[in-house]
Design an enzyme around this catalytic site. Structure first.
Site, PDB file in Angstrom:
ATOM      1  N   ARG A 132      -4.101   2.389  13.381  1.00  0.00           N
ATOM      2  CA  ARG A 132      -3.083   1.870  14.302  1.00  0.00           C
ATOM      3  C   ARG A 132      -3.721   1.559  15.653  1.00  0.00           C
ATOM      4  O   ARG A 132      -4.628   2.267  16.099  1.00  0.00           O
ATOM      5  CB  ARG A 132      -1.974   2.907  14.547  1.00  0.00           C
ATOM      6  CG  ARG A 132      -1.190   3.295  13.290  1.00  0.00           C
ATOM      7  CD  ARG A 132      -0.152   2.246  12.946  1.00  0.00           C
ATOM      8  NE  ARG A 132       0.733   2.718  11.889  1.00  0.00           N
ATOM      9  CZ  ARG A 132       0.488   2.614  10.604  1.00  0.00           C
ATOM     10  NH1 ARG A 132      -0.650   2.085  10.184  1.00  0.00           N
ATOM     11  NH2 ARG A 132       1.348   3.046   9.691  1.00  0.00           N
ATOM     12  N   ARG A 134       0.842  -1.196   0.000  1.00  0.00           N
ATOM     13  CA  ARG A 134       0.000   0.000   0.000  1.00  0.00           C
ATOM     14  C   ARG A 134       0.882   1.252   0.000  1.00  0.00           C
ATOM     15  O   ARG A 134       1.943   1.295   0.597  1.00  0.00           O
ATOM     16  CB  ARG A 134      -0.899  -0.031   1.244  1.00  0.00           C
ATOM     17  CG  ARG A 134      -2.038   0.982   1.210  1.00  0.00           C
ATOM     18  CD  ARG A 134      -3.027   0.696   2.332  1.00  0.00           C
ATOM     19  NE  ARG A 134      -4.077   1.712   2.366  1.00  0.00           N
ATOM     20  CZ  ARG A 134      -4.427   2.379   3.457  1.00  0.00           C
ATOM     21  NH1 ARG A 134      -3.803   2.154   4.591  1.00  0.00           N
ATOM     22  NH2 ARG A 134      -5.396   3.264   3.418  1.00  0.00           N
ATOM     23  N   LYS A 147       1.431  -8.684  10.983  1.00  0.00           N
ATOM     24  CA  LYS A 147       0.964  -8.748   9.598  1.00  0.00           C
ATOM     25  C   LYS A 147       1.324 -10.097   8.965  1.00  0.00           C
ATOM     26  O   LYS A 147       2.489 -10.462   8.876  1.00  0.00           O
ATOM     27  CB  LYS A 147       1.563  -7.600   8.783  1.00  0.00           C
ATOM     28  CG  LYS A 147       0.989  -7.495   7.374  1.00  0.00           C
ATOM     29  CD  LYS A 147       1.374  -6.174   6.740  1.00  0.00           C
ATOM     30  CE  LYS A 147       0.871  -6.043   5.321  1.00  0.00           C
ATOM     31  NZ  LYS A 147       1.135  -4.703   4.758  1.00  0.00           N
TER      32      LYS A 147
END
Length: 321
Positions: free
Chosen positions: A319, A119, A184
Site C-alpha cells: 500500500r 487475488r 487499478k
C-alpha cells in the site's frame, strides 16, 4: 444474471453501433413483438449493459460496443486455440478444468464473467463488454518451482503490449496489478496445478478495464481506472491479439531466463519504485521505501535504518503511505 440467448445476442449486435433503434425496427429484425424486445432489453441490462430508451426514438447503448470476433481472433492467433464464451462463470476456472486438453498459448475469452475472481478470493466486477477478460494456458516442464516471478512477467508483457498499441502511462504494482495514475486498471490472477516431478499447468487470467458502464461503476469498492482515459479504443479485437502475442513471447523468454531477465523492465514500470510504502503481512505492518525487485522477483523494501529487506509472495499486500 440473465442468460445471453442467441436472440439476445442478435439484439445486442443490432444495438452495438450506439445509435437509436426503435422497438418496431428491432422487433421486425428479430421477428418478435415490441413487448418482447422490451423484455429482452431488460435482460441485457442485467448483464451490466447501459441501455436507455427514449419515447419516440427507441433504444440505444450508452457506449458503442465492439464485440469479440472469434473468427478473426482464431485466424490471427493460429495455431493456438481461441474459445470465446460470451457469458461465463470464470475464464480461469473454465481453463483449469480442461488443462489436460490444452496447448501452450490457448486462450479463453469472455464478454462478461459472473464469478470472476481476484487475488485472495475477492470477487471481480465484470460488466458485459466493458473489459478485456481473458485466460491463457501455459505449461512449464520444469515444474512449479520454475514459476517463481511469472505473474510479474505477465504484468510487464501486458503493459508493454499496451504501450505498443499507443496506450502509454500504465504502471505496475507488485505483484500483479496494473495501475493508471494510482488507480487499478487491471488485475492478474495466475493459478497453478501439477504434481511433484511433473509439469506445472498455469492458467493466467486477466481483467482489464476498457470502458465501464456508469451503472456498474458504483459497485467497485476501490479506486479504479479505465483504458479509455488514455485514448480511443478503436479495435478491441486487435488489442486482444496484441496482448496474447506479447504474453506468448514473454512467457517463452521467461522459460529460458526466469524472472532475472525481466528485472530492469519491471523496475522501469514499477509504480511504487522509490516511493514510501507499507507492506502488510496479516496484522504486521512494515514501513519503508520501495526499491523495485531483485533477481528472484522479490519486493525490495528499504527500512528507515537503511536495511534492505526482501519479501516474496503469499499473504503480503503493498500500500502507498
Amino acid at each position: 444474471m440473465a442468460e445471453l440467448t442467441p436472440l439476445r445476442e442478435q439484439l445486442l449486435r443490432c444495438l452495438a453501433d450506439g445509435q437509436f433503434h426503435s422497438g418496431e425496427q428491432l422487433g421486425d429484425a428479430l421477428s418478435v413483438s415490441r413487448a418482447a424486445v422490451s423484455k429482452h432489453v431488460q435482460a441485457l441490462k442485467s448483464l451490466g449493459l447501459d441501455i436507455y430508451s427514449v419515447s419516440g426514438k427507441g433504444y440505444r447503448l450508452a457506449v458503442p460496443l465492439q464485440l469479440l470476433d472469434p473468427e478473426r481472433l482464431a485466424r490471427a492467433l493460429a495455431p493456438v486455440r481461441v474459445e470465446v464464451v460470451p457469458v461465463i462463470g470464470s475464464t480461469n476456472q473454465h481453463w483449469l478444468e480442461r488443462v489436460e486438453q490444452l496447448n501452450k498459448g490457448d486462450l479463453c475469452l469472455a464478454e462478461c464473467q459472473t464469478a470472476g475472481r481476484g487475488r485472495r478470493g475477492r470477487s471481480w466486477i465484470s460488466p458485459f463488454g466493458g473489459q478485456l477478460v481473458m485466460s491463457l494456458y501455459w505449461r512449464l516442464e520444469q515444474g512449479m518451482a520454475a514459476a517463481m516471478g511469472l505473474s510479474l512477467v505477465v504484468g510487464i508483457a501486458v503493459v508493454e503490449a499496451l504501450e505498443s498499441a499507443g496506450f502509454a502511462g500504465v504502471a505496475l504494482k507488485w505483484p500483479n496489478d496494473l495501475y493508471l495514475n494510482g488507480r487499478k486498471l487491471a488485475g492478474i490472477l495466475v493459478e497453478m496445478s501439477g504434481t511433484a516431478g511433473g509439469p506445472c499447468h498455469l492458467v493466467i487470467g486477466m481483467g482489464l478495464n476498457l470502458v465501464l458502464p456508469a451503472t456498474e461503476q458504483d459497485r467497485i469498492t476501490q479506486p479504479w481506472a479505465e483504458l479509455a482515459e488514455l485514448g480511443e479504443i478503436s479495435d478491441r479485437n486487435g488489442l486482444v491479439i496484441a496482448l496474447a502475442q506479447g504474453l506468448q513471447q514473454a512467457l517463452a523468454r521467461f522459460e529460458q531466463e526466469g524472472i532475472a531477465g525481466f528485472r530492469e523492465r519491471w523496475n522501469r514500470l514499477d509504480y511504487f519504485n522509490g516511493k514510501p510504502v507499507r507492506v502488510l503481512m496479516g496484522e504486521q505492518v512494515v514501513h519503508g521505501t520501495a526499491r523495485g525487485i531483485d533477481e528472484q522477483g522479490a519486493l525490495l523494501l528499504e527500512l528507515e535504518n537503511g536495511e534492505l529487506k526482501r519479501y516474496l509472495g503469499g499473504e503480503i499486500s503493498l500500500r502507498g503511505q
